[in-house]
Design an enzyme around this catalytic site. Sequence first.
Site, PDB file in Angstrom:
ATOM      1  N   GLU A  32     -54.445 -51.251 -50.061  1.00  0.00           N
ATOM      2  CA  GLU A  32     -54.299 -51.414 -51.506  1.00  0.00           C
ATOM      3  C   GLU A  32     -55.330 -50.609 -52.285  1.00  0.00           C
ATOM      4  O   GLU A  32     -55.078 -50.234 -53.426  1.00  0.00           O
ATOM      5  CB  GLU A  32     -54.371 -52.896 -51.912  1.00  0.00           C
ATOM      6  CG  GLU A  32     -55.746 -53.502 -51.761  1.00  0.00           C
ATOM      7  CD  GLU A  32     -55.840 -54.913 -52.331  1.00  0.00           C
ATOM      8  OE1 GLU A  32     -55.675 -55.857 -51.545  1.00  0.00           O
ATOM      9  OE2 GLU A  32     -56.082 -55.074 -53.537  1.00  0.00           O
ATOM     10  N   SER A  35     -59.107 -65.104 -57.656  1.00  0.00           N
ATOM     11  CA  SER A  35     -60.505 -64.980 -57.246  1.00  0.00           C
ATOM     12  C   SER A  35     -60.592 -64.685 -55.755  1.00  0.00           C
ATOM     13  O   SER A  35     -59.902 -65.293 -54.954  1.00  0.00           O
ATOM     14  CB  SER A  35     -61.251 -66.277 -57.559  1.00  0.00           C
ATOM     15  OG  SER A  35     -60.597 -67.382 -56.967  1.00  0.00           O
ATOM     16  N   ASP A  36     -61.441 -63.736 -55.390  1.00  0.00           N
ATOM     17  CA  ASP A  36     -61.672 -63.450 -53.979  1.00  0.00           C
ATOM     18  C   ASP A  36     -63.141 -63.126 -53.779  1.00  0.00           C
ATOM     19  O   ASP A  36     -63.943 -63.226 -54.714  1.00  0.00           O
ATOM     20  CB  ASP A  36     -60.737 -62.334 -53.482  1.00  0.00           C
ATOM     21  CG  ASP A  36     -61.003 -60.994 -54.149  1.00  0.00           C
ATOM     22  OD1 ASP A  36     -62.171 -60.574 -54.207  1.00  0.00           O
ATOM     23  OD2 ASP A  36     -60.037 -60.361 -54.621  1.00  0.00           O
ATOM     24  N   GLU A  38     -57.031 -58.332 -43.440  1.00  0.00           N
ATOM     25  CA  GLU A  38     -56.773 -57.323 -44.470  1.00  0.00           C
ATOM     26  C   GLU A  38     -58.084 -56.901 -45.125  1.00  0.00           C
ATOM     27  O   GLU A  38     -58.932 -57.739 -45.422  1.00  0.00           O
ATOM     28  CB  GLU A  38     -55.844 -57.950 -45.504  1.00  0.00           C
ATOM     29  CG  GLU A  38     -55.530 -57.080 -46.695  1.00  0.00           C
ATOM     30  CD  GLU A  38     -54.414 -57.696 -47.549  1.00  0.00           C
ATOM     31  OE1 GLU A  38     -53.582 -58.462 -46.991  1.00  0.00           O
ATOM     32  OE2 GLU A  38     -54.390 -57.441 -48.767  1.00  0.00           O
ATOM     33  N   HIS A  46     -48.870 -54.171 -50.691  1.00  0.00           N
ATOM     34  CA  HIS A  46     -49.725 -55.012 -51.525  1.00  0.00           C
ATOM     35  C   HIS A  46     -49.040 -55.239 -52.862  1.00  0.00           C
ATOM     36  O   HIS A  46     -48.437 -54.323 -53.430  1.00  0.00           O
ATOM     37  CB  HIS A  46     -51.052 -54.302 -51.778  1.00  0.00           C
ATOM     38  CG  HIS A  46     -51.905 -54.954 -52.816  1.00  0.00           C
ATOM     39  ND1 HIS A  46     -52.076 -54.431 -54.082  1.00  0.00           N
ATOM     40  CD2 HIS A  46     -52.605 -56.100 -52.789  1.00  0.00           C
ATOM     41  CE1 HIS A  46     -52.886 -55.231 -54.774  1.00  0.00           C
ATOM     42  NE2 HIS A  46     -53.217 -56.246 -54.021  1.00  0.00           N
ATOM     43  N   ALA A  47     -49.145 -56.476 -53.380  1.00  0.00           N
ATOM     44  CA  ALA A  47     -48.636 -56.724 -54.729  1.00  0.00           C
ATOM     45  C   ALA A  47     -49.477 -57.821 -55.358  1.00  0.00           C
ATOM     46  O   ALA A  47     -50.543 -58.173 -54.853  1.00  0.00           O
ATOM     47  CB  ALA A  47     -47.161 -57.073 -54.697  1.00  0.00           C
ATOM     48  N   LYS A  66     -57.616 -65.841 -48.759  1.00  0.00           N
ATOM     49  CA  LYS A  66     -58.788 -65.009 -48.986  1.00  0.00           C
ATOM     50  C   LYS A  66     -59.933 -65.555 -48.148  1.00  0.00           C
ATOM     51  O   LYS A  66     -60.117 -66.779 -48.060  1.00  0.00           O
ATOM     52  CB  LYS A  66     -59.166 -65.044 -50.473  1.00  0.00           C
ATOM     53  CG  LYS A  66     -58.076 -64.488 -51.388  1.00  0.00           C
ATOM     54  CD  LYS A  66     -57.900 -63.000 -51.208  1.00  0.00           C
ATOM     55  CE  LYS A  66     -56.841 -62.453 -52.171  1.00  0.00           C
ATOM     56  NZ  LYS A  66     -56.760 -60.981 -52.080  1.00  0.00           N
ATOM     57  N   ASP A  90     -57.616 -62.158 -45.741  1.00  0.00           N
ATOM     58  CA  ASP A  90     -57.936 -60.989 -46.565  1.00  0.00           C
ATOM     59  C   ASP A  90     -59.387 -61.065 -47.010  1.00  0.00           C
ATOM     60  O   ASP A  90     -59.769 -61.997 -47.719  1.00  0.00           O
ATOM     61  CB  ASP A  90     -57.009 -61.001 -47.789  1.00  0.00           C
ATOM     62  CG  ASP A  90     -57.213 -59.813 -48.710  1.00  0.00           C
ATOM     63  OD1 ASP A  90     -58.135 -59.012 -48.481  1.00  0.00           O
ATOM     64  OD2 ASP A  90     -56.439 -59.695 -49.688  1.00  0.00           O
ATOM     65  N   ASP A  98     -49.801 -49.562 -52.230  1.00  0.00           N
ATOM     66  CA  ASP A  98     -49.893 -50.168 -53.562  1.00  0.00           C
ATOM     67  C   ASP A  98     -49.183 -49.214 -54.513  1.00  0.00           C
ATOM     68  O   ASP A  98     -49.395 -47.996 -54.435  1.00  0.00           O
ATOM     69  CB  ASP A  98     -51.358 -50.344 -53.950  1.00  0.00           C
ATOM     70  CG  ASP A  98     -51.531 -50.973 -55.311  1.00  0.00           C
ATOM     71  OD1 ASP A  98     -51.862 -52.172 -55.381  1.00  0.00           O
ATOM     72  OD2 ASP A  98     -51.339 -50.269 -56.333  1.00  0.00           O
TER      73      ASP A  98
END
Lengths: 438, 438
Positions: free
Chosen positions: A299, A24-25, A273, A349-350, A219, A247, A322
């Site tokens: 990403e 969740s972000d 980010e 990014h992963a 986040k 981020d 990405d």
Amino acid sequence: MSQGVTGFEVHDIRFPTSEQLDGSDAMNPDPDYSAAYVVLRTDDGAEGHGFCFTIGRGNDVAAAAIEALRGHVVGRPAPLTAAGLAALHRDLTHDSPLRWLGPEKGVMHMAAGAVVNAAWDLAARQAGLPVWEFLSRMTPEEIVSLVDFRYLTDALTPEEALKILRAAEPGRAERAAALRADGYPAYTTSPGWLGYSDGKLVALARQAVADGFRQIKLKVGGDLADDVRRMRLAREAVGPGVAIAVDANQRWDVSDAVRWMSALAPYAPHWIEEPTSPDDVLGHAAIRAGQPVPVATGEHVANRVVFKQLMQAEAVDFVQIDAARVAGVNENVAVLLLAAKYGLPVCPHAGGVGLCELVQHLAMFDYVAVSGSTKGRVIEYVDHLHEHFADPVRVVSGAYAAPEAPGFSARMLPESVAAHSFPDGPVWRARRTEDAAS
Amino acid sequence: MSQGVTGFEVHDIRFPTSEQLDGSDAMNPDPDYSAAYVVLRTDDGAEGHGFCFTIGRGNDVAAAAIEALRGHVVGRPAPLTAAGLAALHRDLTHDSPLRWLGPEKGVMHMAAGAVVNAAWDLAARQAGLPVWEFLSRMTPEEIVSLVDFRYLTDALTPEEALKILRAAEPGRAERAAALRADGYPAYTTSPGWLGYSDGKLVALARQAVADGFRQIKLKVGGDLADDVRRMRLAREAVGPGVAIAVDANQRWDVSDAVRWMSALAPYAPHWIEEPTSPDDVLGHAAIRAGQPVPVATGEHVANRVVFKQLMQAEAVDFVQIDAARVAGVNENVAVLLLAAKYGLPVCPHAGGVGLCELVQHLAMFDYVAVSGSTKGRVIEYVDHLHEHFADPVRVVSGAYAAPEAPGFSARMLPESVAAHSFPDGPVWRARRTEDAAS
């Protein structure tokens, strides 16, 4: 041994991750991590696997976009060499009616990436090498031939790319050996999802350091007071020597980003980010100029043309490729070469489904054959869903171990594919039955 | 009169235009002009029509993307007001899993545009007004409420937008009356397709001037010597007083564009359109600075964020909105307001299937309620496929006549939909039968 591509299977695979608030972000409150998954088969039984990563609804659109590429793939000789893989990449991205649906962006471009990556998986398996090593053994000329330089030549010409690759030729073997011995540095996002409590955040941050990570990520972007508190707690938990990236997942306008990051700056974030829209090159440049925290993005950057501009405009400090957003290995090789030209570190990014599995190969190729360095570079690591892959990543003491199995680590276990197929796999059937009963 | 949306039909409609080389350009040699077409229906029998324009293969992907939006539309009250239309636009573009497929770009974003535009068609029909007039009668506050200002506020705030709209309030009625009397200036692309012979080009260019057009357009970018010859022939045919725009359809890198346009400059092109990638803000700025011909772009610009940057970077002289590439009327209102802020003329892209029908409403709204001017502004006109629409454009003496029928002029004739449905409509069945027999 004719080795033509005869099979092209597309699967809509979804994992019910929204039930745990994993992932969740500030922009994506309830993702069901998903893959639009493609399997290529040749007439002599070889296989290649690739996928688009999505977060649930719309994974069927990604599957339809992959399906639209069938005619370019089935019946062609298996692309097993640099020349074959370059030709496939160009056929998929230069098809004029399909290009109209982007151009070179969005779900049609992601679908091209899935198919290109599946072809790389196939080619590397046939060569008996992991993709990072398969790529790293190509000549500079072969590597340059993979790249579509259209729209790049004002920033990077084929001749400049060749020069970069030739300069990194000495030492390839030593760096490959170092990778096998020490792995590639990782950081972890697992402590910092927005849906987690403060206690869970602190416990996971401490655990990350105990596990050997030298960087974690939080986040941010929901609420400033919450973010200041969470950042303070994280900094107290890990101490001053561990990097904490933050981020925002595209949540802000330029002025929001400047205000928010000025407030978080006392806790020394390593980078901010995705502070704003991934399309906003000039916005990233303004944010970088307007507050003290280094800027990272990539990403969701649609293609090499936008990456090029982020570098030309001095808008980013860290380039976050990405594996499954752009048109596969070939376009990511272009971005690695651009980053080398501009002297910027690539920090992939992963997370998601299988993005760790794929992108480790690209970072390792960058180290062995392009930038020649891991300095200031880390690959994101999230400990989700690796159990569904036949050759899952191994992260040990804060580092990705170099994959040894042939291919792109992209193959999902057949039982995972079957269980999570949407909407008719047993995982989803069971949920519908529960919903109907409640 | 509950007026809920109960029906949501999606059609894959394709026209076999590649057989005549109509629409051929340097990037798109053989387009079959197509529409992924959506019809909304309410429980009291009202209808709204909208579509994505594509050029053939992949129109099914656009249809799948529209289909993915069904859940946001069916069951909601019909969006008949500024508030309802703003809410629908945000629901479609802020849906987090579907946004992941862009974000705000590519075929998923085009699909949102099709549905948003269908809702505008419905709302304007219910109001008994053509869309240009329906929009022009809204208050400045209502118009501002349509726009998603996320990622725009470093260039344009809601307060600035309100000021622009209030400044244009006096004279709305006079300008609407002027539109009804004189129409809106048009230019024609019909002479200049790359597939046409020199003789056909010259004859059509002369005919365009005889028909009252003061601007024509040629496709360029295939071969420089050919383009110089064609440009010379066109200039001789129309004389010095008629504008000749040229359009490279994204064919060039920066240095190619500078070289090519320097060679064409002696023939005084009015603008160079799409010289390079529509994502390349900095590239357009470099091209504008590097040669003398004004720069135009926009038909493939993915969203308001990229338009914003083209203006911030002084990369364009003419802003070319497209009615069906971004997320519908709402996002195009954002672009019109940005252009007004930066003092740039909007010259809409049209052609294809139904793009003339739609975009005329936006240019007319711009004249009546935003910029207040038609100076330096023209709407593209291509004489293809209008016969398939219930309320086709009328271009008289080089000007678009103001539409009078309620709605967005978006409704295709039912017999055209039936005949051209892909793959099973009679037009396509007949072609398969011919192919099988030959």
